[in-house]
Design a protein around this motif. Structure first.
Motif, PDB file in Angstrom:
ATOM      1  N   ASP A 279       0.834  -1.184   0.000  1.00 34.05           N
ATOM      2  CA  ASP A 279       0.000   0.000   0.000  1.00 34.05           C
ATOM      3  C   ASP A 279       0.881   1.251   0.000  1.00 34.05           C
ATOM      4  O   ASP A 279       1.831   1.358   0.750  1.00 34.05           O
ATOM      5  CB  ASP A 279      -0.899   0.031   1.235  1.00 34.05           C
ATOM      6  CG  ASP A 279      -1.800  -1.186   1.307  1.00 34.05           C
ATOM      7  OD1 ASP A 279      -1.838  -1.923   0.314  1.00 34.05           O
ATOM      8  OD2 ASP A 279      -2.459  -1.362   2.338  1.00 34.05           O
ATOM      9  N   THR A 286      -2.824  -2.489  -2.006  1.00 31.96           N
ATOM     10  CA  THR A 286      -2.116  -3.549  -2.694  1.00 31.96           C
ATOM     11  C   THR A 286      -3.053  -4.714  -2.967  1.00 31.96           C
ATOM     12  O   THR A 286      -3.969  -4.985  -2.197  1.00 31.96           O
ATOM     13  CB  THR A 286      -0.908  -4.043  -1.863  1.00 31.96           C
ATOM     14  OG1 THR A 286      -0.302  -5.150  -2.530  1.00 31.96           O
ATOM     15  CG2 THR A 286      -1.332  -4.490  -0.476  1.00 31.96           C
ATOM     16  N   SER A 287      -2.813  -5.409  -4.080  1.00 29.40           N
ATOM     17  CA  SER A 287      -3.625  -6.579  -4.404  1.00 29.40           C
ATOM     18  C   SER A 287      -3.103  -7.837  -3.726  1.00 29.40           C
ATOM     19  O   SER A 287      -3.791  -8.862  -3.694  1.00 29.40           O
ATOM     20  CB  SER A 287      -3.639  -6.804  -5.927  1.00 29.40           C
ATOM     21  OG  SER A 287      -2.321  -7.039  -6.404  1.00 29.40           O
ATOM     22  N   THR A 304      -5.946  -2.488  -7.415  1.00 29.21           N
ATOM     23  CA  THR A 304      -5.566  -1.701  -6.243  1.00 29.21           C
ATOM     24  C   THR A 304      -6.637  -0.655  -5.930  1.00 29.21           C
ATOM     25  O   THR A 304      -6.411   0.257  -5.150  1.00 29.21           O
ATOM     26  CB  THR A 304      -4.209  -0.997  -6.467  1.00 29.21           C
ATOM     27  OG1 THR A 304      -4.305  -0.145  -7.614  1.00 29.21           O
ATOM     28  CG2 THR A 304      -3.107  -2.018  -6.677  1.00 29.21           C
TER      29      THR A 304
END
Length: 475
Positions: A279, A286-287, A304
């Motif tokens: 992040d 974030t994925s 994201t």
């Protein structure tokens, strides 16, 4: 995020902790934390001491649990020990809960019996109540799974492990559910819901969302549309807020009780904090979060720009597992995970989710057309149409189509016979699932965390160059 290097000391050597707690045994160990069973010396109460080796995870968990304190289906944090300069691991003092929902499922499977419908409904109601209070405070958990749903000896279920959680907006201002309506529709939930206390310093985003909620009526679609507008307008740069609590000669150790918010470094610090490789500082997400088996398709495609809806997909997977005692999509790698989802739901297209083509990896990774997806009905044999419908409302491609926790609590399924069983009648196993809530490995030794690129397991692939890089075609 790389695992935190091993510390040169132990929780047993920290005088501020051992003076207050008798450490009995280590009950869990994971990539980023160790959990100990301990006894509070002042009153002999048994607690869990969670020593978190990752600074970011500790920050997030403390922040989320402070917002959610007094929520009956969220684990209680009594106090925490925090080193402002990061020289020592944070230690969270949590209520001790001996088992979890993964153990409930595993024991039923071992005994060769399904979990009764009334019991399933009661587990579901408790999960939904916990998720609902998170989402009303704009907290996305990001790692919902059975082993993170702890169960007390008397059958009370509580959400735990908020190390990956994010607060999307200032908490306490997104009460778009009427709390009286909430209490009336929790289907005899055997605990009293209380609001999490709200920080007095209101963030501008929170103020704007408060204005939205004060409108007379608002649909779920309109609510999330306006939420997106507010988030889009935000240009707040939180770079300087990233957990910078040390200042000059302040003490390097903060020992804080959740009931004593004075001088609390986490008070009103609901930031869009950064994570190395994850992040970013402007609030992008974030994925690479969650456990693969419960990870929403948008995460698998690298999104994201997601929200609370990723938790709802996870709920669909959890509910399906309560029905069948088997994981719904037990992928062995990210590509295999997508393949299993497509084999059940069909390919992800603009027809089923308008806008999916904008996902970061949508044009990079593609699959052959699934001509005859088996459908969720085939994954839920011998279950009623209402039960299948419940899972379908969650395990669907379009995030905007997923039912919210409150909508499900109001579903007729929970008000029809058989009614949710009393909590006192739930069968609670003697032991936990055998996996710590921070363990990087899933049940049955499947490594179902994180991403990988083990394409050799999937046979021949077709890699072609594109204007933006390359595309991988899987059979």
């Amino acid at each position: 995020m790389e695992p935190h290097p091993t510390k040169s000391w132990s929780i047993h050597t920290r005088p501020e902790i051992v003076a207050k707690y008798e450490i009995l045994e280590r009950v869990g160990a994971g990539a980023y934390s160790d959990v100990y069973r301990a006894r509070r010396r002042s009153d002999e109460v048994v607690v869990a001491l969670k020593e978190v080796h990752d600074y970011q995870s500790a920050f997030r968990e403390i922040e989320a649990l402070q917002v959610l304190r007094n929520s009956p289906n969220v684990v209680v944090m009594h106090e925490y020990f925090w080193s402002e300069d990061g020289d020592e691991d944070a230690v969270l003092v949590l209520e001790y809960m001996r088992t979890d929902l993964a153990a409930v499922i595993r024991e039923a499977k071992k005994e060769g019996r399904p979990i009764g419908v009334g019991e399933v409904k009661r587990w579901m109601v408790q999960i939904l109540c916990g998720v609902d209070v998170c989402h009303r405070n704009m907290i996305v958990h990001r790692d919902l799974k059975p082993s993170n749903l702890l169960v007390s000896d008397d059958g009370v279920l509580k959400l735990a492990d908020f190390g990956q959680a994010r607060i999307l907006l200032e908490p306490g201002y997104i009460g778009y559910y009427d709390p009286q309506q909430y209490e009336q529709n929790t289907v005899n939930q055997e605990s009293t819901f209380q609001h999490a206390e709200v920080s007095p310093e209101a963030h501008n985003l929170g103020q704007e969302m408060n204005e939205i909620q004060e409108q007379d009526t608002i649909s779920k679609e309109e609510y999330f549309r306006q939420l997106d507008e507010v988030k889009a307008k935000s240009s707040i740069d939180e770079t300087d807020k990233e957990m910078n609590f040390h200042d000059g000669d302040v003490s390097c150790l903060a020992t804080c009780s959740t009931s004593d918010m004075e001088d609390d470094p986490f008070k009103s610090s609901y930031s869009y904090e950064a994570e190395e490789g994850g992040d970013d500082r402007q609030g992008a997400l974030t994925s690479c979060v969650g456990t693969r088996w419960f990870r929403a398709p948008e995460l698998l495609y690298g999104s994201t720009n997601y929200g609370l809806e990723i938790d709802l997909w996870s709920l669909g997977c959890i509910f399906a597992e309560l029905f069948t005692l088997e994981p719904l999509f037990p992928g062995t790698a990210d590509i295999d995970q997508l393949s299993r989802i497509f084999s059940v739901l069909g390919n992800l297209t603009e027809e089923v989710w308008p806008g999916c083509a904008k996902l970061p990896d949508y044009r990079t990774i593609s699959f052959s057309k699934v001509e005859n997806p088996v459908g969720l009905e085939a994954c839920l044999p011998n279950r009623s149409p209402d039960e299948i419908s419940l899972v379908k409302k969650l395990a669907c491609y379009d995030p905007a189509s997923r039912a919210t926790a409150m909508e499900l609590l109001q579903d007729n399924y929970f008000s029809e016979e058989p009614l949710p069983a009393p909590i006192s009648e739930l069968r609670v196993p003697l032991m936990r699932s055998g996996q710590d809530e921070d363990s990087p490995r899933g049940w049955y030794d499947h490594d179902e965390m994180g991403s990988d690129s083990d394409f050799e397991d999937f046979g021949p692939v077709n890699v072609t160059s594109t204007s933006t890089g390359f595309s991988i075609q899987f059979p």
